[in-house]
Design a protein around this motif. Structure first.
Motif, short mmCIF file in Angstrom:
data_model
loop_
_atom_site.label_atom_id
_atom_site.label_comp_id
_atom_site.label_asym_id
_atom_site.label_seq_id
_atom_site.Cartn_x
_atom_site.Cartn_y
_atom_site.Cartn_z
N ASN A 44 -36.96 -12.47 11.29
CA ASN A 44 -35.91 -11.44 11.41
C ASN A 44 -34.70 -11.96 12.18
OD1 ASN A 44 -37.31 -9.52 9.96
ND2 ASN A 44 -38.14 -8.49 11.77
N LEU A 45 -34.95 -12.68 13.27
CA LEU A 45 -33.85 -13.21 14.07
C LEU A 45 -33.09 -14.30 13.32
CD1 LEU A 45 -35.51 -13.40 17.61
CD2 LEU A 45 -33.65 -11.89 16.91
N ARG A 46 -33.82 -15.18 12.67
CA ARG A 46 -33.18 -16.27 11.94
C ARG A 46 -32.29 -15.74 10.82
NH1 ARG A 46 -37.45 -18.79 10.99
NH2 ARG A 46 -37.86 -18.00 8.89
N ASN A 47 -32.77 -14.73 10.09
CA ASN A 47 -31.99 -14.17 8.99
C ASN A 47 -30.82 -13.32 9.48
OD1 ASN A 47 -33.72 -15.36 7.15
ND2 ASN A 47 -34.99 -13.54 6.92
N SER A 48 -30.98 -12.70 10.64
CA SER A 48 -29.92 -11.83 11.18
C SER A 48 -28.81 -12.61 11.84
CB SER A 48 -30.52 -10.84 12.18
OG SER A 48 -31.43 -9.98 11.56
N PHE A 49 -29.14 -13.78 12.40
CA PHE A 49 -28.15 -14.58 13.13
C PHE A 49 -28.17 -16.03 12.64
CE2 PHE A 49 -29.79 -11.28 16.05
CZ PHE A 49 -28.63 -10.55 16.22
N ALA A 185 -32.35 6.72 13.28
CA ALA A 185 -31.86 6.73 11.90
C ALA A 185 -31.95 5.40 11.17
CB ALA A 185 -30.41 7.23 11.89
N ASP A 186 -32.43 4.35 11.83
CA ASP A 186 -32.58 3.07 11.12
C ASP A 186 -34.02 2.86 10.67
OD1 ASP A 186 -33.47 2.78 13.74
OD2 ASP A 186 -32.91 0.66 13.85
N GLN A 187 -34.71 3.95 10.38
CA GLN A 187 -36.07 3.86 9.86
C GLN A 187 -36.05 3.16 8.50
OE1 GLN A 187 -38.72 4.87 11.47
NE2 GLN A 187 -38.11 6.48 12.89
N THR A 188 -37.14 2.46 8.18
CA THR A 188 -37.29 1.85 6.87
C THR A 188 -37.93 2.85 5.93
OG1 THR A 188 -37.57 -0.35 7.83
CG2 THR A 188 -38.31 -0.05 5.56
N PRO A 189 -37.27 3.22 4.83
CA PRO A 189 -37.89 4.16 3.90
C PRO A 189 -39.14 3.55 3.26
CG PRO A 189 -35.55 3.80 3.40
CD PRO A 189 -35.96 2.74 4.37
N HIS A 190 -40.08 4.40 2.87
CA HIS A 190 -41.23 3.93 2.10
C HIS A 190 -40.71 3.35 0.79
CE1 HIS A 190 -44.84 4.16 -0.46
NE2 HIS A 190 -45.49 3.95 0.69
N VAL A 191 -41.42 2.36 0.26
CA VAL A 191 -40.95 1.67 -0.95
C VAL A 191 -40.68 2.65 -2.09
CG1 VAL A 191 -43.31 1.20 -1.76
CG2 VAL A 191 -41.38 -0.29 -2.48
N SER A 192 -41.45 3.73 -2.17
CA SER A 192 -41.26 4.71 -3.24
C SER A 192 -39.99 5.53 -3.06
CB SER A 192 -42.46 5.65 -3.32
OG SER A 192 -42.59 6.39 -2.12
N ASN A 202 -26.46 -9.15 8.41
CA ASN A 202 -26.42 -10.26 7.45
C ASN A 202 -27.53 -10.20 6.40
OD1 ASN A 202 -24.15 -11.97 8.46
ND2 ASN A 202 -25.43 -12.02 10.31
N GLN A 203 -28.13 -9.03 6.22
CA GLN A 203 -29.23 -8.92 5.27
C GLN A 203 -29.10 -7.68 4.39
OE1 GLN A 203 -33.24 -10.06 6.91
NE2 GLN A 203 -32.17 -9.81 8.85
N ARG A 278 -41.19 -4.86 10.34
CA ARG A 278 -40.85 -5.50 9.05
C ARG A 278 -39.79 -4.67 8.33
NH1 ARG A 278 -46.48 -6.47 9.51
NH2 ARG A 278 -46.98 -8.70 9.50
N ARG A 279 -38.61 -4.67 8.91
CA ARG A 279 -37.53 -3.79 8.46
C ARG A 279 -37.01 -4.14 7.07
NH1 ARG A 279 -35.63 -0.69 11.78
NH2 ARG A 279 -36.28 -1.99 13.52
N TRP A 280 -37.13 -5.39 6.67
CA TRP A 280 -36.52 -5.83 5.41
C TRP A 280 -37.54 -6.14 4.33
CZ3 TRP A 280 -34.55 -7.26 10.25
CH2 TRP A 280 -33.25 -6.80 10.52
N LYS A 281 -38.75 -5.59 4.44
CA LYS A 281 -39.81 -5.94 3.49
C LYS A 281 -39.62 -5.32 2.11
CE LYS A 281 -42.90 -2.31 5.25
NZ LYS A 281 -44.24 -2.05 5.84
N TYR A 282 -38.77 -4.28 2.00
CA TYR A 282 -38.57 -3.62 0.71
C TYR A 282 -37.20 -3.91 0.11
CZ TYR A 282 -42.71 -0.91 2.06
OH TYR A 282 -43.97 -0.53 2.44
N GLN A 283 -36.63 -5.05 0.42
CA GLN A 283 -35.32 -5.40 -0.14
C GLN A 283 -35.32 -5.35 -1.66
OE1 GLN A 283 -34.73 -9.32 1.57
NE2 GLN A 283 -33.37 -8.51 3.16
#
Length: 296
Positions: A44-49, A185-192, A202-203, A278-283
């Motif tokens: 997460n850090l590597r991809n964000s910065f 408000a920065d919750q990760t929505p369920h994949v559905s 940056n992501q 795992r905030r970006w798992k449903y990109q």
């Protein structure tokens, strides 16, 4: 479970200086021994910065685990911490926003991020002119921990509302300036439920958009909560009113503005953000990618 809850309450009653000794032990355990989600945090850090050096990222990572350990014991303390102690430890800046919203007869939607320690927002209800305060929580699989979350967030005169019910609750509640709703408000929505995404840190980021329906259908006061860790055990929250570019918010406008403000906060102190999630798992599930912010 009742016995476990009694243990938690007993630990919670310990003074914070002693709980921070436990936090130091938790840091060693999670960072060096268990290596709790170290792979997730690093990625997460590597991809964000991407422009930061390995040494910089390593320091942010280590500082994050220290802040995360403090978050754990501070959240335990939330079960019994007094109103007075929270008033000393959390400084609420720009409170005039709440007075203005009440004068305008607009209910307030507070938008916070997973910036430590968001659980200490709850005492806000004791100092603002609004009569009703509703922290929003997400249902968890464990009934025990769900009750624990509600116990913490129902303190100081709050009434916790489950995330799936909150939009209905807001539409049914009179919009008279007497209610405040607290969203992380920065919750990760369920994949559905993923449909909308935007560039954040940056992501490509799937974004929770439930509160966007409110911004386009009701005349509410949207407020960003900027959390700053001043030093161990002491925080500042600066409240920023989010205004539409025209008379009313357009679709996704408040979502974009919230994420831009949150990104600025994270960039100021990256170690104080929740990187273990795992905030970006449903990109892959994003159907509509908003590029508005990228063009500004």
């Amino acid at each position: 479970m009742k016995f476990l809850f009694k243990i938690i309450l007993a630990i919670s009653r310990l003074p914070l200086w002693l709980l921070y000794i436990f936090a130091d032990l938790i840091f060693v355990l999670t960072y060096y021994v268990l290596r709790y989600r170290r792979t997730v945090v690093k990625e997460n850090l590597r991809n964000s910065f991407p422009k930061k050096s390995s040494e910089e990222l390593k320091q942010i990572e280590k500082n994050f685990y220290r802040n995360f350990a403090d978050y754990i014991v501070e959240t335990l303390k939330s079960f019994t911490v007094s109103r007075l102690e929270l008033r000393v430890r959390v400084q609420h800046l720009n409170q005039d926003i709440f007075v203005e919203a009440k004068a305008e007869q607009k209910n307030v939607i507070l938008l916070a991020g997973h910036v430590f320690n968001w659980e200490w927002f709850t005492a806000l209800a004791t100092i603002i002119p609004q009569e009703h305060s509703f922290p929003v929580y997400r249902k968890v699989q464990s009934g025990f921990w769900e009750e624990g979350i509600k116990t913490v967030r129902n303190r100081f005169g709050n009434t916790a509302v489950e995330a799936k019910e909150v939009i209905r609750h807001i539409f049914r509640n009179k919009n008279d300036g007497n209610s405040v709703y607290m969203f992380v408000a920065d919750q990760t929505p369920h994949v559905s439920e993923v449909s909308y995404g935007l560039k954040f840190l940056n992501q490509k980021t799937p974004a929770f958009i439930g509160y966007d329906k409110l911004s386009t259908r009701m005349d509410l006061a949207f407020v960003y909560c900027e959390m700053k860790k001043v030093k161990r055990g002491f925080y500042q929250i600066n409240y920023h009113r989010i205004y539409p570019d025209s008379e009313r918010f357009s679709e996704y406008e408040v979502v974009r503005k919230f994420h831009k403000l949150l990104e600025n906060t994270v960039n100021k102190d990256p170690s104080n953000y929740l990187w273990s999630h795992r905030r970006w798992k449903y990109q892959h599930a994003v159907k509509f990618m908003d590029t508005t912010n990228e063009n500004r």
